[in-house]
Design a protein around this motif. Sequence first.
Motif, PDB file in Angstrom:
ATOM      1  N   UNK A 187     -16.363  71.180  32.558  1.00  0.00           N
ATOM      2  CA  UNK A 187     -16.914  70.414  31.434  1.00  0.00           C
ATOM      3  C   UNK A 187     -15.830  70.017  30.439  1.00  0.00           C
ATOM      4  N   UNK A 188     -14.828  70.878  30.207  1.00  0.00           N
ATOM      5  CA  UNK A 188     -13.797  70.564  29.233  1.00  0.00           C
ATOM      6  C   UNK A 188     -12.953  69.377  29.698  1.00  0.00           C
ATOM      7  N   UNK A 189     -12.581  69.362  30.976  1.00  0.00           N
ATOM      8  CA  UNK A 189     -11.827  68.232  31.514  1.00  0.00           C
ATOM      9  C   UNK A 189     -12.640  66.940  31.417  1.00  0.00           C
ATOM     10  N   UNK A 190     -13.912  67.031  31.749  1.00  0.00           N
ATOM     11  CA  UNK A 190     -14.777  65.851  31.706  1.00  0.00           C
ATOM     12  C   UNK A 190     -14.935  65.330  30.279  1.00  0.00           C
ATOM     13  N   UNK A 191     -15.011  66.237  29.318  1.00  0.00           N
ATOM     14  CA  UNK A 191     -15.175  65.821  27.926  1.00  0.00           C
ATOM     15  C   UNK A 191     -13.885  65.204  27.393  1.00  0.00           C
ATOM     16  N   UNK A 192     -12.725  65.764  27.766  1.00  0.00           N
ATOM     17  CA  UNK A 192     -11.460  65.164  27.339  1.00  0.00           C
ATOM     18  C   UNK A 192     -11.311  63.747  27.874  1.00  0.00           C
ATOM     19  N   UNK A 193     -11.712  63.542  29.129  1.00  0.00           N
ATOM     20  CA  UNK A 193     -11.695  62.187  29.682  1.00  0.00           C
ATOM     21  C   UNK A 193     -12.709  61.300  28.961  1.00  0.00           C
ATOM     22  N   UNK A 194     -13.866  61.865  28.610  1.00  0.00           N
ATOM     23  CA  UNK A 194     -14.896  61.086  27.916  1.00  0.00           C
ATOM     24  C   UNK A 194     -14.421  60.644  26.536  1.00  0.00           C
ATOM     25  N   UNK A 195     -13.684  61.515  25.837  1.00  0.00           N
ATOM     26  CA  UNK A 195     -13.162  61.148  24.512  1.00  0.00           C
ATOM     27  C   UNK A 195     -12.201  59.974  24.634  1.00  0.00           C
ATOM     28  N   UNK A 196     -11.337  60.012  25.664  1.00  0.00           N
ATOM     29  CA  UNK A 196     -10.411  58.908  25.883  1.00  0.00           C
ATOM     30  C   UNK A 196     -11.158  57.641  26.291  1.00  0.00           C
ATOM     31  N   UNK A 197     -12.144  57.776  27.183  1.00  0.00           N
ATOM     32  CA  UNK A 197     -12.892  56.599  27.653  1.00  0.00           C
ATOM     33  C   UNK A 197     -13.736  55.990  26.547  1.00  0.00           C
ATOM     34  N   UNK A 198     -14.254  56.828  25.652  1.00  0.00           N
ATOM     35  CA  UNK A 198     -15.105  56.316  24.575  1.00  0.00           C
ATOM     36  C   UNK A 198     -14.334  55.516  23.536  1.00  0.00           C
ATOM     37  N   UNK A 199     -12.997  55.493  23.644  1.00  0.00           N
ATOM     38  CA  UNK A 199     -12.224  54.599  22.788  1.00  0.00           C
ATOM     39  C   UNK A 199     -12.478  53.142  23.143  1.00  0.00           C
ATOM     40  N   UNK A 200     -13.051  52.909  24.333  1.00  0.00           N
ATOM     41  CA  UNK A 200     -13.394  51.559  24.755  1.00  0.00           C
ATOM     42  C   UNK A 200     -14.832  51.285  24.332  1.00  0.00           C
TER      43      UNK A 200
END
Length: 361
Positions: A240-253
């Motif tokens: 979940x932590x890896x997925x959330x870190x990617x989500x934070x980066x992706x949500x910049x879009x």
Amino acid sequence: MVNKVWFRTGIMLLILFLLIKLFMQIQSVFMPVVIIIQSVLLPLLLSGFLFYICLPFQKLLEKRRIPRWGSITIIVLGLVLIIGVFFLIVGPLVASQIENLITQIPAIQHEVQRLVNFALDQMNRLPADVTNKINEIISKAGSTVTQLLSNSLSYLTTFVSTLFLLIMVPFFLIYMLKDHERFIPAIAGIFSGERKIFVVNLLKDINHTLMSYIQGQVLVSLILGAILYLGYSIIGLKYSLLLVLFAILANMIPFLGPWMAFLPAGIMGIIQSPTTFLWVCIITLIAQQLEGNVITPNIMGKSLNIHPLTIIVVILAAGNLGGFALILVAVPLYAVLKTIVRHIFRYRQQIMLKANSDVKD
């Protein structure tokens, strides 16, 4: 006809395309300049990103009568402290999940292969043209993965060189925090009269656009990341932590970011269990509704004022031109270009109105 706006705009675009074509033919002459720009561009963009995040804290510190050098020192030490705490607390958790993910790759591959085989068994019920199209997509995906693996050494070399470039980021950031008020007057000082006023207003509007986008989007991404991490932790989603870190980066879009963040989480949910996948879909839907109806309207408002369809077109074009890196900067770059074009047309209208009034007088 020569005085018509559409005619002059067409001539301007034609000259621009001719200049681009000429540049493409003699680009080897400018290659040293391009290499220098590429070397400076990444640390400059990252330092500018950090500058807009740190600017509100600098203003707050200076309102409390802390001198400029003191506010810069506090901000730099704060960034070092945040990065250190992140690597000391979050770093081991991320490393543990990455190590666990690497050990689970054979099992994940087996599960993915089982799902693919199940999908292929169902393809016999589909029309022949659909089956051929799916086989074509699968073959292209396989060749793409093979190419990525074969280029892994070059990617590693690029990553190491990028780390060396990041050393320049603190120096750029310190000078931006120190002299950011001098930038607009220095550029506008080249001009005089109405052009100077036009340049000052244009640069102020560009600065406001970038500041609103970066500060708002970072805050929105962090809030969505916290919501997703809470939801993933409750349902027991792995990594979940890896997925959330990617989500934070992706949500910049904007607009498409949450859906991009859903893709790896959905795949992991399918592999884990159908119930987990269902919960991932529910959590993503809740996060989407909160982001679209509560978080973004209250934090960012309509600062960019860009239609969602335009955002999709810009992101798709950026993905084809420069990949994920260009996707991250595509929307603010489009907003800046839109601001420039709007100011140019407004400036031309003012000139035309003034000329008409002079003629009448």
